[in-house]
Design an enzyme around this catalytic site. Structure first.
Site, mmCIF file in Angstrom:
data_model
loop_
_atom_site.group_PDB
_atom_site.id
_atom_site.type_symbol
_atom_site.label_atom_id
_atom_site.label_comp_id
_atom_site.label_asym_id
_atom_site.label_seq_id
_atom_site.Cartn_x
_atom_site.Cartn_y
_atom_site.Cartn_z
ATOM 1 N N GLY A 36 0.453 -5.283 0.542
ATOM 2 C CA GLY A 36 -0.600 -5.301 -0.461
ATOM 3 C C GLY A 36 -0.171 -5.928 -1.767
ATOM 4 O O GLY A 36 -0.996 -6.481 -2.504
ATOM 5 N N GLU A 47 -0.687 -9.495 -1.196
ATOM 6 C CA GLU A 47 -2.130 -9.731 -1.179
ATOM 7 C C GLU A 47 -2.691 -9.786 -2.598
ATOM 8 O O GLU A 47 -3.589 -10.580 -2.894
ATOM 9 C CB GLU A 47 -2.824 -8.648 -0.344
ATOM 10 C CG GLU A 47 -2.598 -8.855 1.143
ATOM 11 C CD GLU A 47 -3.097 -7.701 1.998
ATOM 12 O OE1 GLU A 47 -3.805 -7.966 2.990
ATOM 13 O OE2 GLU A 47 -2.773 -6.539 1.689
ATOM 14 N N GLU A 82 3.563 -5.398 7.728
ATOM 15 C CA GLU A 82 2.643 -4.467 8.377
ATOM 16 C C GLU A 82 2.800 -4.413 9.889
ATOM 17 O O GLU A 82 2.568 -3.366 10.513
ATOM 18 C CB GLU A 82 1.180 -4.843 8.037
ATOM 19 C CG GLU A 82 0.740 -4.478 6.647
ATOM 20 C CD GLU A 82 1.037 -5.541 5.612
ATOM 21 O OE1 GLU A 82 0.461 -5.492 4.519
ATOM 22 O OE2 GLU A 82 1.863 -6.452 5.908
ATOM 23 N N ALA A 140 0.834 -1.197 0.000
ATOM 24 C CA ALA A 140 0.000 0.000 0.000
ATOM 25 C C ALA A 140 0.874 1.255 0.000
ATOM 26 O O ALA A 140 2.017 1.243 0.492
ATOM 27 C CB ALA A 140 -0.915 0.003 1.223
#
Length: 255
Positions: A114, A117, A137, A65
């Site tokens: 991300g 992911e 994270e 992200a």
């Protein structure tokens, strides 16, 4: 539609996305989410779509992200924007996971947070030898919020997933293969060729069969065995009613 952060191609139901941020190693921000979402719109609307591959035009797949963008919301207290960003990312990954086409990620360099992911939302993951994956994270005081805590355990098992998530450690391509995070490891320069070969192979499969296959596997993975077997029977029955199946069976029988 013109894109700034991705490059795309489509041929005979074969869709491809290259993450292509010209300035950074593909941080996933709201613009990138929207651009990928636009391609998904096309895939979902295309009755001839069979496969979607996702890779990177640069050295790294995606570093996660966009932390710089998130920091702006933290500093200004724009919590609705932050939560909306979390929700949009989760919805995007779910759209990829729910596509009725085969989805394949070609991962090189970093696929963190991300970025991983995004890879986990795909059906198959091909890694270059430079691939490094992980969920850092925890070191930011956060947890993966786009499906990482849910899809990783389904791939590597609960205990291994917890170890990776609580440590936030990076995993190289070899270990990622051993753990089942990626399905194959090839030389970096071969990742694009592997994806192209998959696209060509899947383009030759019967038009109707891939959604049934994906649906049977995914339903069975989330159900007791007997339920999965019953659903498999339903899928196989409906698939067999298709005219193309009859034609292929007859052609095979005549050999």
């Amino acid at each position: 539609m013109g894109f700034e952060l991705i490059e795309t191609s489509v041929k005979n139901g074969q869709y491809h996305i290259d993450l292509a941020n010209p300035d950074k190693p593909n941080p996933i921000n709201d613009q990138l989410q929207a651009e990928i979402g636009a391609v998904l719109d096309d895939v979902e609307a295309d009755d001839e779509a069979k496969v979607l591959t996702v890779a990177s035009a640069g050295e790294h797949f995606a570093v996660g992200a966009d932390i710089a963008r998130m920091n702006e919301w933290f500093e200004s207290g724009e919590w609705d924007e932050l939560i909306g960003f979390f929700r949009a990312g989760q919805e995007l990954m779910s759209r990829i996971a729910d596509l009725e086409v085969v989805t394949i990620a070609g991962i090189n360099g970093y696929a963190l947070g991300g970025g991983l992911e995004l890879g986990l939302a795909c059906d198959i993951r091909i890694a270059g030898e430079s691939a490094t994956v992980g969920f850092p994270e925890v070191d930011l005081g956060m947890i993966p919020g786009w499906g990482g805590t849910q899809r990783l355990p389904r791939v590597v098992g609960e205990s291994t997933a917890k170890e990776l998530l609580v440590t936030g450690r990076h995993v190289d391509a070899g270990e990622a293969f051993e753990l089942g995070i990626v399905d194959r490891v090839v030389d970096d320069e071969e990742v694009g060729d592997e994806l192209a070969e998959y696209r060509e192979t899947l383009a030759q499969k019967p038009d109707h069969i891939l959604p049934y296959l994906l649906d049977a596997v995914e339903t069975g993975a989330e159900s007791p065995l007997e339920t999965g077997l019953s659903y498999e029977l339903v899928c196989n029955t409906f698939a067999s009613f298709d005219e193309e199946t009859s034609e292929r069976i007859a052609e095979f029988a005549d050999r």
